[in-house]
Design a protein around this motif. Structure first.
Motif, short mmCIF file in Angstrom:
data_model
loop_
_atom_site.label_atom_id
_atom_site.label_comp_id
_atom_site.label_asym_id
_atom_site.label_seq_id
_atom_site.Cartn_x
_atom_site.Cartn_y
_atom_site.Cartn_z
N LYS A 2 0.95 -1.03 -0.20
CA LYS A 2 -0.11 -0.06 0.14
C LYS A 2 0.81 1.15 0.05
N LEU A 59 -14.08 5.96 -10.01
CA LEU A 59 -13.54 4.82 -9.03
C LEU A 59 -14.52 3.63 -9.12
N ASP A 62 -12.87 1.17 -11.16
CA ASP A 62 -11.48 0.68 -10.58
C ASP A 62 -11.63 -0.61 -9.87
N GLU A 64 -9.60 -1.79 -7.76
CA GLU A 64 -9.15 -1.56 -6.37
C GLU A 64 -10.56 -1.09 -5.55
N PHE A 65 -11.42 -0.33 -6.10
CA PHE A 65 -12.44 0.13 -5.26
C PHE A 65 -13.81 -0.63 -5.76
N PHE A 102 -13.57 3.68 -0.60
CA PHE A 102 -12.72 4.76 -0.69
C PHE A 102 -12.69 5.24 0.94
N SER A 105 -10.15 4.21 2.76
CA SER A 105 -8.82 4.17 2.71
C SER A 105 -8.31 5.60 2.79
N VAL A 121 -4.18 9.33 1.89
CA VAL A 121 -5.12 8.35 1.10
C VAL A 121 -4.06 7.14 0.81
N THR A 123 -3.92 3.50 -1.26
CA THR A 123 -4.07 2.71 -2.15
C THR A 123 -2.74 1.98 -2.73
N GLU A 124 -3.20 0.95 -3.65
CA GLU A 124 -2.18 0.20 -4.05
C GLU A 124 -1.11 0.81 -5.14
N LYS A 128 -1.81 7.01 -7.50
CA LYS A 128 -3.38 7.09 -7.66
C LYS A 128 -3.45 7.67 -6.22
N SER A 129 -2.80 7.22 -5.12
CA SER A 129 -2.64 7.70 -3.83
C SER A 129 -2.75 9.39 -3.95
#
Length: 179
Positions: A2, A59, A62, A64-65, A102, A105, A121, A123-124, A128-129
């Protein structure tokens, strides 16, 4: 793995007197200023702000979301699901799911002894973070600018009405003096 990205946002102290005889800062207690910053943190990470970022950054699509990778059976599965009904209420939309993930995160906290808020924030993906942290900050700042502009317009209108009322009273007083 992350990646965290943090952006800092200054929450300016409020308390200027606009309608008194002069424009001076009003004395406020530290507790009131801290409460103001804490309130702005709640606004900053509110569903209203985060939902705008979810839509703006797409998102809902996405992975990841919560978005599922597309497959050949997705369309027939969704059709069968719609025919059978969704057991418990309406199903969660992809934007709602993305908002929920979201929300988990993101974090925001006030830097001790300051008016600065650190918004983070996780994220992976590092880029993006950073993108999402900056997007939340931008949406928050835009909404605050809009609110402040609306307040200034309302105050200006009120002052103009009062000035017109005083001008009318002055004309009436002058007319009475002439008689």
């Amino acid at each position: 793995r992350k990646y965290a990205s943090t952006t800092e946002i200054l929450i300016p102290p409020s308390g200027l007197q606009v309608v008194e005889k002069e424009l001076t800062p009003r004395a406020r207690s530290d507790g009131a200023n801290v409460a103001q910053v804490e309130s702005q943190i709640r606004v900053m990470i509110s569903d209203h702000v985060l939902r705008q970022v979810v839509q703006q950054e797409n998102l809902g699509n996405d992975i990841e979301f919560g978005a599922k990778p597309g497959g050949l059976l997705d369309i027939p599965k969704s059709f069968v699901r719609s025919l059978l009904g969704a057991g418990k209420g309406a199903p969660e939309t992809k934007d709602e799911k993305a908002l929920r993930i979201f929300r988990e995160s993101i974090s925001a906290q006030r830097v001790k002894n300051s008016y600065v808020v650190e918004l983070t924030v996780l994220t992976e993906n590092a880029a993006k973070s950073a993108l999402l942290a900056n997007a939340v900050a931008a949406v928050y700042v835009q909404s605050e600018v809009a609110v402040n502009a609306e307040n200034a317009e309302r105050i200006s209108g009120s002052l103009n009405e009062r000035a017109e009322e005083l001008s009318q009273r002055l004309r009436e007083a002058e007319r009475k003096v002439e008689l």
